[in-house]
Design a protein around this motif. Structure first.
Motif, PDB file in Angstrom:
ATOM      1  N   PRO A 131     -21.909  -5.153   5.488  1.00  0.00           N
ATOM      2  CA  PRO A 131     -21.808  -4.653   4.055  1.00  0.00           C
ATOM      3  C   PRO A 131     -21.962  -5.715   3.194  1.00  0.00           C
ATOM      4  CG  PRO A 131     -19.530  -4.517   5.214  1.00  0.00           C
ATOM      5  CD  PRO A 131     -20.698  -5.003   6.152  1.00  0.00           C
ATOM      6  N   THR A 132     -21.535  -6.927   3.533  1.00  0.00           N
ATOM      7  CA  THR A 132     -21.420  -8.125   2.728  1.00  0.00           C
ATOM      8  C   THR A 132     -21.713  -9.343   3.464  1.00  0.00           C
ATOM      9  OG1 THR A 132     -20.227  -9.291   0.913  1.00  0.00           O
ATOM     10  CG2 THR A 132     -19.048  -8.454   2.568  1.00  0.00           C
ATOM     11  N   ASP A 133     -22.303 -10.388   3.061  1.00  0.00           N
ATOM     12  CA  ASP A 133     -22.580 -11.646   3.972  1.00  0.00           C
ATOM     13  C   ASP A 133     -21.265 -12.531   3.542  1.00  0.00           C
ATOM     14  OD1 ASP A 133     -24.475 -11.525   5.605  1.00  0.00           O
ATOM     15  OD2 ASP A 133     -25.846 -11.663   3.739  1.00  0.00           O
ATOM     16  N   THR A 176     -24.919  -6.598   0.643  1.00  0.00           N
ATOM     17  CA  THR A 176     -26.037  -7.192   0.974  1.00  0.00           C
ATOM     18  C   THR A 176     -27.366  -6.280   0.774  1.00  0.00           C
ATOM     19  OG1 THR A 176     -25.898  -6.001   3.103  1.00  0.00           O
ATOM     20  CG2 THR A 176     -24.975  -8.262   3.016  1.00  0.00           C
ATOM     21  N   PRO A 177     -28.363  -6.691   0.564  1.00  0.00           N
ATOM     22  CA  PRO A 177     -29.614  -5.801   0.135  1.00  0.00           C
ATOM     23  C   PRO A 177     -29.930  -4.850   1.475  1.00  0.00           C
ATOM     24  CG  PRO A 177     -30.134  -8.266   0.021  1.00  0.00           C
ATOM     25  CD  PRO A 177     -28.621  -8.124   0.423  1.00  0.00           C
ATOM     26  N   GLU A 178     -29.606  -5.441   2.424  1.00  0.00           N
ATOM     27  CA  GLU A 178     -29.752  -4.543   3.487  1.00  0.00           C
ATOM     28  C   GLU A 178     -29.006  -3.414   3.531  1.00  0.00           C
ATOM     29  OE1 GLU A 178     -29.567  -7.635   3.920  1.00  0.00           O
ATOM     30  OE2 GLU A 178     -31.078  -8.641   4.947  1.00  0.00           O
ATOM     31  N   ILE A 183     -28.337   2.524   2.186  1.00  0.00           N
ATOM     32  CA  ILE A 183     -27.614   3.737   1.554  1.00  0.00           C
ATOM     33  C   ILE A 183     -28.511   4.366   0.769  1.00  0.00           C
ATOM     34  CG2 ILE A 183     -26.083   4.075  -0.442  1.00  0.00           C
ATOM     35  CD1 ILE A 183     -24.581   3.473   2.365  1.00  0.00           C
ATOM     36  N   ILE A 184     -29.389   3.849  -0.071  1.00  0.00           N
ATOM     37  CA  ILE A 184     -30.291   4.535  -0.922  1.00  0.00           C
ATOM     38  C   ILE A 184     -31.326   5.235  -0.150  1.00  0.00           C
ATOM     39  CG2 ILE A 184     -31.970   4.021  -2.825  1.00  0.00           C
ATOM     40  CD1 ILE A 184     -29.835   2.015  -3.818  1.00  0.00           C
ATOM     41  N   ASN A 185     -31.811   4.579   0.754  1.00  0.00           N
ATOM     42  CA  ASN A 185     -32.901   5.384   1.364  1.00  0.00           C
ATOM     43  C   ASN A 185     -32.432   6.115   2.483  1.00  0.00           C
ATOM     44  OD1 ASN A 185     -34.676   3.947   0.093  1.00  0.00           O
ATOM     45  ND2 ASN A 185     -35.104   2.576   1.480  1.00  0.00           N
ATOM     46  N   ALA A 186     -31.345   6.552   2.932  1.00  0.00           N
ATOM     47  CA  ALA A 186     -30.795   7.367   3.697  1.00  0.00           C
ATOM     48  C   ALA A 186     -31.014   8.820   3.640  1.00  0.00           C
ATOM     49  CB  ALA A 186     -29.265   7.197   4.233  1.00  0.00           C
ATOM     50  N   ASP A 187     -31.475   9.640   4.529  1.00  0.00           N
ATOM     51  CA  ASP A 187     -31.336  11.214   4.575  1.00  0.00           C
ATOM     52  C   ASP A 187     -29.811  11.714   4.452  1.00  0.00           C
ATOM     53  OD1 ASP A 187     -34.148  11.293   4.468  1.00  0.00           O
ATOM     54  OD2 ASP A 187     -33.965  11.086   6.713  1.00  0.00           O
ATOM     55  N   LEU A 188     -29.136  11.132   5.293  1.00  0.00           N
ATOM     56  CA  LEU A 188     -27.528  11.327   5.477  1.00  0.00           C
ATOM     57  C   LEU A 188     -26.491   9.982   5.652  1.00  0.00           C
ATOM     58  CD1 LEU A 188     -25.599  13.798   5.973  1.00  0.00           C
ATOM     59  CD2 LEU A 188     -26.061  13.302   8.359  1.00  0.00           C
ATOM     60  N   ILE A 189     -25.517  10.268   4.942  1.00  0.00           N
ATOM     61  CA  ILE A 189     -24.808   9.377   5.068  1.00  0.00           C
ATOM     62  C   ILE A 189     -23.434   9.747   5.935  1.00  0.00           C
ATOM     63  CG2 ILE A 189     -23.141   7.421   3.911  1.00  0.00           C
ATOM     64  CD1 ILE A 189     -25.692   7.377   1.797  1.00  0.00           C
ATOM     65  N   GLY A 208     -20.773  -3.123  -5.879  1.00  0.00           N
ATOM     66  CA  GLY A 208     -22.282  -2.725  -5.524  1.00  0.00           C
ATOM     67  C   GLY A 208     -22.323  -1.612  -4.546  1.00  0.00           C
ATOM     68  N   PHE A 209     -21.313  -1.389  -3.841  1.00  0.00           N
ATOM     69  CA  PHE A 209     -21.457  -0.450  -2.709  1.00  0.00           C
ATOM     70  C   PHE A 209     -21.210   1.055  -3.191  1.00  0.00           C
ATOM     71  CE2 PHE A 209     -21.178   1.661   1.338  1.00  0.00           C
ATOM     72  CZ  PHE A 209     -21.559   0.812   2.281  1.00  0.00           C
ATOM     73  N   LYS A 210     -20.210   1.320  -4.206  1.00  0.00           N
ATOM     74  CA  LYS A 210     -20.117   2.655  -4.702  1.00  0.00           C
ATOM     75  C   LYS A 210     -21.163   3.104  -5.550  1.00  0.00           C
ATOM     76  CE  LYS A 210     -15.385   3.848  -4.184  1.00  0.00           C
ATOM     77  NZ  LYS A 210     -13.941   3.839  -4.919  1.00  0.00           N
ATOM     78  N   LYS A 211     -21.907   2.129  -6.226  1.00  0.00           N
ATOM     79  CA  LYS A 211     -23.016   2.247  -7.195  1.00  0.00           C
ATOM     80  C   LYS A 211     -24.103   2.799  -6.260  1.00  0.00           C
ATOM     81  CE  LYS A 211     -26.011  -0.033 -10.573  1.00  0.00           C
ATOM     82  NZ  LYS A 211     -26.399  -1.523 -10.761  1.00  0.00           N
ATOM     83  N   ALA A 212     -24.476   2.372  -5.065  1.00  0.00           N
ATOM     84  CA  ALA A 212     -25.317   2.745  -4.114  1.00  0.00           C
ATOM     85  C   ALA A 212     -25.191   4.020  -3.597  1.00  0.00           C
ATOM     86  CB  ALA A 212     -25.575   1.700  -3.163  1.00  0.00           C
ATOM     87  N   LEU A 213     -23.828   4.282  -3.570  1.00  0.00           N
ATOM     88  CA  LEU A 213     -23.368   5.894  -3.103  1.00  0.00           C
ATOM     89  C   LEU A 213     -23.700   6.569  -4.028  1.00  0.00           C
ATOM     90  CD1 LEU A 213     -20.213   5.123  -1.031  1.00  0.00           C
ATOM     91  CD2 LEU A 213     -22.366   5.754  -0.296  1.00  0.00           C
TER      92      LEU A 213
END
Ligand code: GDP
Length: 314
Positions: A131-133, A176-178, A183-189, A208-213
């Motif tokens: 999730p982070t480096d 991390t960008p990965e 998260i953004i490109n998933a069909d299901l989380i 940044g994580f919740k923003k992606a969610l």
């Protein structure tokens, strides 16, 4: 192909990962927890990530659910003889992995790239993202003061009551960008039935994580780690109660309120369905205990079926 991103801790997370990994129509990405990481004997140990790596590469000690099978502890014997504390039970094969990781970290390689390389070398087809480096570490306050997570979990065997948690380094860390892309490109989380407080929170609270969610169009479904008010393993129920949360499936819904759209609870917890539903979270009831490979695969398949039923509704 369903692009599925799984947020996972150690043992509970690895069980769920193994289930999805068995499904041919799932492209699995795992975002693992790094907040249990700690240095031992000069080596950087990443217990949750390694549990996932050992499980998916078939090296795991099935009786324990963590560590490597067919392991011996001669390195630890020497360290004990030399007067070092050896409560963190690291095996010889396991040491090899920690040596590799630590050497690459000292060479300045990204933790995400190191994890990716280890997974590939071990023949794992799923992608394991960090999730982070950055360094984020869960600290636990008990009656004896602040402890590292492994001191509380392994050395003190989760016996002392947890009075407070703190995620050191979290506020200055970044996603991390990965992890963001997966998260953004998933069909299901899916949030694995991992400990919400010490496995999932230090992932989703990374800046940044919740923003992606919020940005993803994918449904977000959590699997309850509690069945009939009890954990399958570990201290999650005790920790939830001592920190003021309900230690049951409804408590899990309350804890993840605002993050998840769906919650998979056990059939034994059916009575909570209406309350969960009234919070705006869709409840689903199944047998959510995974005792063997068949049960892991069955539960993974059932989660994919939930996604299919949502797709046909649209
Ligand atoms: P840790 O980091 O090794 O402690 O592992 P996790 O945080 O990933 O998972 C711990 C949680 O997994 C515990 O709260 C358990 O109750 C839960 N768990 C373990 N096995 C199962 C299972 O078969 N089904 C469900 N629903 N939860 C499980």
């Amino acid at each position: 192909m369903t692009r599925l991103t799984l947020l996972a801790g150690g043992v509970g997370g690895a069980k769920m990962a193994e289930g999805f990994n068995m499904l041919k129509d799932v492209e699995l990405t795992i975002i693992g927890n790094v907040a249990d990481d700690e240095e031992f004997h000069g080596l950087w140990v990443s217990p949750d990530i390694d549990t996932i790596i050992y499980t998916l590469s078939g090296k795991v000690n099935r009786t324990q659910g963590w560590g490597v099978t067919d392991e011996c502890h001669r390195a630890l014997d020497v360290l004990r003889e030399l007067g070092k504390e050896t409560w963190m039970f690291l095996g010889d094969r396991d040491f090899g992995l920690h040596i590799y990781r630590t050497e690459r970290l000292r060479n300045g390689d990204r933790p995400t790239s190191i994890t990716d390389d280890i997974s590939k070398q071990f023949g794992i087809s799923a992608k394991i993202n960090l999730p982070t480096d950055d360094k984020v570490q869960t600290k636990v306050r008990t009656i004896d003061g602040w402890q590292t997570f492994q001191e509380y979990f392994v050395r003190d065997k989760c016996i002392p009551e947890v009075l407070e948690l703190y995620y050191d380094g979290l506020s200055s860390s970044s996603i991390t960008p990965e992890a963001e892309t997966s998260i953004i490109n998933a069909d299901l989380i899916v949030l694995a039935p991992s400990n919400p407080l010490v496995s999932i929170t230090p992932i989703i609270e990374i800046p940044g994580f919740k923003k992606a969610l919020r940005k993803t169009r994918a449904p977000i479904i959590a699997v309850s780690p509690l069945i009939a008010g009890k954990v399958v393993k570990g201290p999650a129920d005790k920790m939830l109660s001592s920190l003021g949360y309900r230690p049951d499936a409804l408590g899990i819904a309350e804890y993840y309120d605002g993050v998840i759209s769906h919650l998979l609870i056990d059939e034994k917890d059916y009575r909570f369905s209406e309350s969960i539903s009234s919070m705006g979270i869709t409840p689903h009831c199944q047998n959510i205990l995974m005792r063997d490979k068949n049960e892991k695969e069955r539960l993974a398949r059932e989660i994919i079926e939930i996604l299919r039923s949502l797709e046909t509704k649209i």
